[in-house]
Design an enzyme around this catalytic site. Structure first.
Site, PDB file in Angstrom:
ATOM      1  CB  SER A   1      -0.137  30.851  -5.804  1.00  0.00           C
ATOM      2  OG  SER A   1       0.743  29.849  -6.275  1.00  0.00           O
TER       3      SER A   1
ATOM      4  CE1 TYR B   1       3.408  35.481  -6.802  1.00  0.00           C
ATOM      5  CE2 TYR B   1       3.784  33.163  -6.301  1.00  0.00           C
ATOM      6  CZ  TYR B   1       3.073  34.144  -6.955  1.00  0.00           C
ATOM      7  OH  TYR B   1       2.009  33.798  -7.760  1.00  0.00           O
TER       8      TYR B   1
HETATM    9  P1  NAD Z   1       0.764  37.833 -15.958  1.00  0.00           P
HETATM   10  O1  NAD Z   1       2.147  38.350 -16.043  1.00  0.00           O
HETATM   11  O2  NAD Z   1       0.041  37.599 -17.220  1.00  0.00           O
HETATM   12  O3  NAD Z   1      -0.145  38.777 -15.084  1.00  0.00           O
HETATM   13  C1  NAD Z   1       0.336  39.540 -14.003  1.00  0.00           C
HETATM   14  C2  NAD Z   1      -0.126  40.955 -14.237  1.00  0.00           C
HETATM   15  O4  NAD Z   1       0.110  41.719 -13.072  1.00  0.00           O
HETATM   16  C3  NAD Z   1       0.600  41.663 -15.356  1.00  0.00           C
HETATM   17  O5  NAD Z   1      -0.020  41.461 -16.599  1.00  0.00           O
HETATM   18  C4  NAD Z   1       0.539  43.122 -14.921  1.00  0.00           C
HETATM   19  O6  NAD Z   1      -0.463  43.796 -15.648  1.00  0.00           O
HETATM   20  C5  NAD Z   1       0.098  43.051 -13.471  1.00  0.00           C
HETATM   21  N1  NAD Z   1       0.991  43.844 -12.616  1.00  0.00           N
HETATM   22  C6  NAD Z   1       2.132  43.472 -12.014  1.00  0.00           C
HETATM   23  N2  NAD Z   1       2.658  44.507 -11.331  1.00  0.00           N
HETATM   24  C7  NAD Z   1       1.805  45.549 -11.500  1.00  0.00           C
HETATM   25  C8  NAD Z   1       1.791  46.897 -11.038  1.00  0.00           C
HETATM   26  N3  NAD Z   1       2.749  47.368 -10.227  1.00  0.00           N
HETATM   27  N4  NAD Z   1       0.765  47.686 -11.428  1.00  0.00           N
HETATM   28  C9  NAD Z   1      -0.224  47.200 -12.236  1.00  0.00           C
HETATM   29  N5  NAD Z   1      -0.260  45.953 -12.690  1.00  0.00           N
HETATM   30  C10 NAD Z   1       0.745  45.140 -12.321  1.00  0.00           C
HETATM   31  O7  NAD Z   1       0.834  36.486 -15.098  1.00  0.00           O
HETATM   32  P2  NAD Z   1      -0.291  35.580 -14.416  1.00  0.00           P
HETATM   33  O8  NAD Z   1       0.399  34.336 -14.099  1.00  0.00           O
HETATM   34  O9  NAD Z   1      -1.522  35.575 -15.199  1.00  0.00           O
HETATM   35  O10 NAD Z   1      -0.549  36.337 -13.034  1.00  0.00           O
HETATM   36  C11 NAD Z   1      -1.818  36.618 -12.555  1.00  0.00           C
HETATM   37  C12 NAD Z   1      -1.948  36.181 -11.107  1.00  0.00           C
HETATM   38  O11 NAD Z   1      -1.835  34.767 -11.043  1.00  0.00           O
HETATM   39  C13 NAD Z   1      -0.900  36.733 -10.165  1.00  0.00           C
HETATM   40  O12 NAD Z   1      -1.517  37.170  -8.974  1.00  0.00           O
HETATM   41  C14 NAD Z   1      -0.018  35.535  -9.870  1.00  0.00           C
HETATM   42  O13 NAD Z   1       0.561  35.636  -8.603  1.00  0.00           O
HETATM   43  C15 NAD Z   1      -1.032  34.425  -9.941  1.00  0.00           C
HETATM   44  N6  NAD Z   1      -0.510  33.076 -10.136  1.00  0.00           N
HETATM   45  C16 NAD Z   1       0.113  32.738 -11.301  1.00  0.00           C
HETATM   46  C17 NAD Z   1       0.602  31.460 -11.446  1.00  0.00           C
HETATM   47  C18 NAD Z   1       1.279  31.021 -12.699  1.00  0.00           C
HETATM   48  O14 NAD Z   1       1.859  29.913 -12.722  1.00  0.00           O
HETATM   49  N7  NAD Z   1       1.285  31.778 -13.774  1.00  0.00           N
HETATM   50  C19 NAD Z   1       0.451  30.524 -10.423  1.00  0.00           C
HETATM   51  C20 NAD Z   1      -0.194  30.899  -9.252  1.00  0.00           C
HETATM   52  C21 NAD Z   1      -0.671  32.179  -9.123  1.00  0.00           C
END
Ligand code: NAD
Ligand code: MG
Length: 334
Positions: free
Chosen positions: A230, A243
Site C-alpha cells: 500500500s 496496518y
Molecule cells: P477487500 O475487502 O475487497 O479485500 C480484502 C479481502 O481480504 C476480503 O475480501 C477477504 O476475502 C480477505 N480476508 C481478510 N481477512 C481474511 C482472512 N482472515 N481469511 C481469508 N481472507 C481474508 O478490500 P481490498 O481493498 O481489495 O483489499 C485487498 C488488498 O488491498 C489488501 O491487502 C489491502 O491491504 C490492500 N490495499 C487496499 C487499499 C484500498 O484503498 N482499498 C489500499 C492499499 C492497499
C-alpha cells in the site's frame, strides 16, 4: 536525469517514438492484429478519456458494513472490470491462486487473469460467499477453470490446505497473489487490542509467509508471486499504525524474496494501491466520516476503482515483465 540523448533532439525523437510504439503495442491487444497491420479496436478501458471523471467522484454516501463486508452492498458498487476488462492472451494457460479474490482489488485481478487466459482459484472468508460466487461465474464465463476455496488464512493449517486444494483444482500453480488484507483504523496505539493487532499481523504478514512457503514446491521457473502492499507503507496515516507496519513488511517480502528466488527463475513483485473503493474501507478501514470524501485528496481527485489496478497485477504475473522482480508497481491516484 540528463543522459546523452538530452542534447540531441533528433535521437530523442526516435527513442520517444520507439518507446511510444512499444507501449501502444503492449496495450493494444491480440498479437494477430499486430502482425496483420490492423489497429485493434479500443476496449472501454483504453479509450481516451479524462481520468478525473472516468469513474465515480466524491462525495459518496456515508456507509458502513460489518466486517468483512460485501462489494455488492457498497454504493456505488465498485467496478472490478466485469463489463470492461478485455484480455489479450497475456496469461494463457497459467494457473493462479488469489487470496481475497471475492471482492475489491483481488476480484479485479481474478477477472483480468481469467480474461487473459488463466485458470483461477480464489480464497475468501465464508461470509463472503455471495461475492465469491459472482467471481466464480465470471471466470467460468471465460471458459476457464474456477476454484472456490473459502477459509480463514489466519489459521496456519488452513494456509497449507488452501495451497493443496488450489494445486489440485488447477492442476498446478504458476501465479500466487497474496492480496487478502485486514485494516481497522484506531486513533491511538492505546485503542489497539492485543487481538486486533494479532489479526492484522496474522492476516497481512503471517498468511503470505505461510501460503508462499506451501506454494513454492509447486512453482517452476517462469512463475510469479505478487503481494499487495500500500501507499501507506511509505506515508503512514497516524490512524493506521499497525496496518501500515504490515504493508511496509509486504514491500520487504517482495524485495527480499525476489533475491532468494531469482536463481530459481521465479519473480516476486509488489503492487501498491492508493485509496481504492473496496469493502475494506467501509468495514472499519476508515472512520465512517471519512467515506464521503474518500480519495478526494489525490491528484486525480477520486478513489481508484479496482479495475484500474488490474493491469498492474496482469503485468506483474506476465512474462512480458520478465526483467521486473523485487519491484513495487504503484497506482496511487498521484
Ligand atoms: P477487500 O475487502 O475487497 O479485500 C480484502 C479481502 O481480504 C476480503 O475480501 C477477504 O476475502 C480477505 N480476508 C481478510 N481477512 C481474511 C482472512 N482472515 N481469511 C481469508 N481472507 C481474508 O478490500 P481490498 O481493498 O481489495 O483489499 C485487498 C488488498 O488491498 C489488501 O491487502 C489491502 O491491504 C490492500 N490495499 C487496499 C487499499 C484500498 O484503498 N482499498 C489500499 C492499499 C492497499
Ligand atoms: Mg471481500
Amino acid at each position: 536525469m540528463a543522459d546523452d540523448t538530452s542534447h540531441d533532439p533528433q535521437r530523442r525523437l526516435v527513442l520517444g517514438g520507439l518507446a511510444g510504439g512499444a507501449a501502444a503495442a503492449g496495450l493494444a491487444g491480440p498479437a494477430a492484429a499486430q502482425t496483420s497491420g490492423e489497429t485493434p479496436a479500443a476496449s472501454p478501458l483504453t479509450e481516451m478519456r479524462d481520468p478525473q471523471d472516468a469513474y465515480p467522484q466524491p462525495p459518496f454516501e456515508r456507509q458502513q458494513q460489518d466486517w468483512p463486508g460485501l462489494a455488492s452492498e457498497m454504493t456505488p458498487v465498485p467496478d472490478h472490470g466485469e463489463e470492461s476488462y478485455v484480455g489479450s492472451g497475456r496469461l494463457t494457460g497459467r494457473r493462479a491462486l488469489i487470496t481475497g479474490g471475492d471482492s475489491g482489488i483481488g476480484r479485479a485481478a481474478a477477472i483480468a487473469y481469467a480474461r487473459e487466459g488463466a485458470d483461477v482459484a480464489i480464497n475468501y472468508l465464508p461470509a463472503e460467499e455471495q461475492d465469491a460466487q459472482q467471481v466464480i461465474a465470471l471466470i467460468e464465463a471465460e471458459g476457464r477453470t474456477a476454484v472456490a476455496i473459502p477459509g480463514d488464512i489466519t489459521d496456519a493449517a488452513f494456509c497449507r490446505d488452501l495451497v493443496e486444494r488450489a494445486v489440485e483444482g488447477l492442476g498446478g500453480l504458476d501465479i500466487l497473489v497474496n492480496n487478502a488484507g485486514y485494516q481497522q483504523f484506531a486513533e491511538s496505539i492505546e485503542d489497539i487490542s492485543e487481538e486486533d493487532f494479532d489479526t492484522t499481523m496474522k492476516t497481512n504478514i503471517y498468511a503470505p509467509f505461510r501460503i508462499t512457503k506451501a506454494a513454492l514446491p509447486h512453482m517452476e521457473a517462469g512463475s510469479a508471486i505478487v503481494i499487495t502492499t500500500s501507499v501507506v507503507a511509505e506515508d503512514p496515516p497516524e490512524i493506521l499504525f499497525d496496518y501500515a507496519q504490515t504493508k511496509a513488511a509486504n514491500i520487504i517480502f517482495a524485495k527480499a524474496l525476489a533475491k532468494q528466488l531469482g536463481p530459481r527463475g521465479i519473480r516476486v513483485n509488489a503492487v501498491a494501491p492508493g485509496p481504492f473503493w473496496t469493502p475494506l474501507q467501509v468495514v472499519g478501514g476508515q472512520p465512517a466520516d471519512a467515506i464521503p470524501e474518500f480519495g478526494a485528496s489525490t491528484v486525480i481527485g477520486r478513489p481508484g476503482q479496482p479495475v484500474e489496478i488490474a493491469p498492474l497485477y496482469v503485468l506483474a504475473a506476465s512474462s512480458e515483465a520478465s526483467y521486473s522482480t523485487g519491484q513495487v508497481f504503484e497506482a496511487t491516484g498521484g
